[in-house]
Design a protein around this motif. Structure first.
Motif, mmCIF file in Angstrom:
data_model
loop_
_atom_site.group_PDB
_atom_site.id
_atom_site.type_symbol
_atom_site.label_atom_id
_atom_site.label_comp_id
_atom_site.label_asym_id
_atom_site.label_seq_id
_atom_site.Cartn_x
_atom_site.Cartn_y
_atom_site.Cartn_z
ATOM 1 N N ASN A 1 37.733 84.690 8.780
ATOM 2 C CA ASN A 1 39.041 84.294 8.268
ATOM 3 C C ASN A 1 39.879 83.630 9.368
ATOM 4 N N SER A 2 39.221 82.753 10.132
ATOM 5 C CA SER A 2 39.853 82.118 11.289
ATOM 6 C C SER A 2 39.833 80.598 11.153
ATOM 7 N N ASP A 3 40.989 79.973 11.387
ATOM 8 C CA ASP A 3 41.067 78.507 11.375
ATOM 9 C C ASP A 3 40.251 77.918 12.515
ATOM 10 N N LEU A 4 40.294 78.588 13.676
ATOM 11 C CA LEU A 4 39.604 78.083 14.859
ATOM 12 C C LEU A 4 38.090 78.024 14.639
ATOM 13 N N VAL A 5 37.534 79.079 14.064
ATOM 14 C CA VAL A 5 36.089 79.104 13.785
ATOM 15 C C VAL A 5 35.749 77.995 12.796
ATOM 16 N N SER A 6 36.604 77.808 11.801
ATOM 17 C CA SER A 6 36.401 76.765 10.789
ATOM 18 C C SER A 6 36.381 75.375 11.429
ATOM 19 N N ARG A 7 37.324 75.127 12.345
ATOM 20 C CA ARG A 7 37.362 73.841 13.054
ATOM 21 C C ARG A 7 36.133 73.659 13.920
ATOM 22 N N PHE A 8 35.694 74.748 14.564
ATOM 23 C CA PHE A 8 34.528 74.675 15.440
ATOM 24 C C PHE A 8 33.273 74.333 14.632
ATOM 25 N N VAL A 9 33.164 74.927 13.434
ATOM 26 C CA VAL A 9 32.037 74.619 12.539
ATOM 27 C C VAL A 9 32.046 73.126 12.215
ATOM 28 N N SER A 10 33.220 72.589 11.900
ATOM 29 C CA SER A 10 33.333 71.167 11.560
ATOM 30 C C SER A 10 32.948 70.274 12.730
ATOM 31 N N ILE A 11 33.271 70.707 13.941
ATOM 32 C CA ILE A 11 32.949 69.908 15.119
ATOM 33 C C ILE A 11 31.451 69.953 15.425
ATOM 34 N N VAL A 12 30.811 71.096 15.164
ATOM 35 C CA VAL A 12 29.365 71.231 15.422
ATOM 36 C C VAL A 12 28.543 70.502 14.348
ATOM 37 N N MET A 13 29.115 70.385 13.153
ATOM 38 C CA MET A 13 28.393 69.817 11.999
ATOM 39 C C MET A 13 27.920 68.376 12.249
ATOM 40 N N ILE A 14 26.686 68.112 11.806
ATOM 41 C CA ILE A 14 26.116 66.761 11.872
ATOM 42 C C ILE A 14 25.748 66.327 10.451
ATOM 43 N N GLU A 15 26.090 65.085 10.124
ATOM 44 C CA GLU A 15 25.725 64.477 8.832
ATOM 45 C C GLU A 15 26.143 65.321 7.632
ATOM 46 N N GLY A 16 27.267 65.993 7.717
ATOM 47 C CA GLY A 16 27.808 66.736 6.579
ATOM 48 C C GLY A 16 27.072 68.013 6.218
ATOM 49 N N LYS A 17 26.184 68.483 7.091
ATOM 50 C CA LYS A 17 25.418 69.698 6.785
ATOM 51 C C LYS A 17 26.184 70.927 7.265
ATOM 52 N N LYS A 18 27.144 71.334 6.451
ATOM 53 C CA LYS A 18 28.058 72.393 6.850
ATOM 54 C C LYS A 18 27.381 73.763 6.917
ATOM 55 N N THR A 19 26.472 74.047 5.984
ATOM 56 C CA THR A 19 25.794 75.344 5.972
ATOM 57 C C THR A 19 24.990 75.528 7.253
ATOM 58 N N VAL A 20 24.303 74.475 7.677
ATOM 59 C CA VAL A 20 23.515 74.525 8.912
ATOM 60 C C VAL A 20 24.445 74.780 10.095
ATOM 61 N N ALA A 21 25.566 74.055 10.136
ATOM 62 C CA ALA A 21 26.538 74.210 11.224
ATOM 63 C C ALA A 21 27.117 75.626 11.237
ATOM 64 N N GLU A 22 27.434 76.156 10.043
ATOM 65 C CA GLU A 22 27.975 77.519 9.955
ATOM 66 C C GLU A 22 26.983 78.527 10.518
ATOM 67 N N ASN A 23 25.712 78.393 10.117
ATOM 68 C CA ASN A 23 24.684 79.316 10.616
ATOM 69 C C ASN A 23 24.579 79.253 12.137
ATOM 70 N N ILE A 24 24.598 78.035 12.682
ATOM 71 C CA ILE A 24 24.511 77.860 14.137
ATOM 72 C C ILE A 24 25.694 78.538 14.821
ATOM 73 N N VAL A 25 26.905 78.273 14.322
ATOM 74 C CA VAL A 25 28.111 78.826 14.948
ATOM 75 C C VAL A 25 28.138 80.349 14.835
ATOM 76 N N TYR A 26 27.803 80.883 13.660
ATOM 77 C CA TYR A 26 27.831 82.337 13.480
ATOM 78 C C TYR A 26 26.818 83.028 14.389
ATOM 79 N N ARG A 27 25.618 82.446 14.519
ATOM 80 C CA ARG A 27 24.613 83.037 15.416
ATOM 81 C C ARG A 27 25.072 82.947 16.869
ATOM 82 N N ALA A 28 25.688 81.810 17.223
ATOM 83 C CA ALA A 28 26.213 81.638 18.584
ATOM 84 C C ALA A 28 27.307 82.673 18.863
#
Length: 156
Positions: A18-45
């Motif tokens: 429930n964090s804006d910062l985590v949400s922004r970080f996911v968007s920055i890590v995301m490539i080619e609109g693959k948000k689920t992949v980016a979310e998984n990467i960020v959450y594991r990190a």
């Protein structure tokens, strides 16, 4: 004359922390609109960050890591009478956070031979402890601003 400023978009907080910062970080890590992949990467990190630091809340640890990397000063090019000067300026907090997140992401991507979540986790741990390549980049940016302090009167 310049056009109007673009209005800031409202960021939807991420579902897990429930964090804006985590949400922004996911968007920055995301490539080619693959948000689920980016979310998984960020959450594991963030899980790796939680394991390797004393912080019980990974979102707080991320916030501290980003704040450690965030530059306070940067140089901007200004043309004055045919010469271009590197003029040191203060960094607006929102831009500082964006720069910090991009630097962390880029240095994680440039590492070789490990999955992205591990590389990102390691870079976040290093940033949390105020070490690593992203911190070096911040220090370099500050040194550059310090070296060009003589031109700070050209700020406007």
């Amino acid at each position: 004359m310049r056009r109007r400023r673009a209005e800031k978009r409202k960021i939807v907080p991420d579902p897990k922390f429930n964090s804006d910062l985590v949400s922004r970080f996911v968007s920055i890590v995301m490539i080619e609109g693959k948000k689920t992949v980016a979310e998984n990467i960020v959450y594991r990190a963030l899980d790796i960050l939680k394991e390797k630091t004393s912080e019980e809340n990974p979102a707080k640890a991320l916030s501290k890591a980003i704040d450690n990397v965030r530059p306070r000063l940067e140089v901007k090019s200004r043309r004055v009478g045919g010469a271009t000067y590197q003029v040191p300026t203060d960094v607006v907090p929102a831009r500082g956070v964006s720069l910090a997140m991009r630097w962390i992401r880029d240095y994680a991507r440039n590492k070789k031979g490990k999955p992205m979540e591990v590389k990102l986790g390691e870079e976040l741990v290093a940033a949390y402890k105020s070490e690593g390549q992203a911190i070096k980049k911040r220090d370099e940016t500050h040194k550059m601003a310090e070296a060009n302090r003589a031109f700070s009167h050209l700020r406007w």
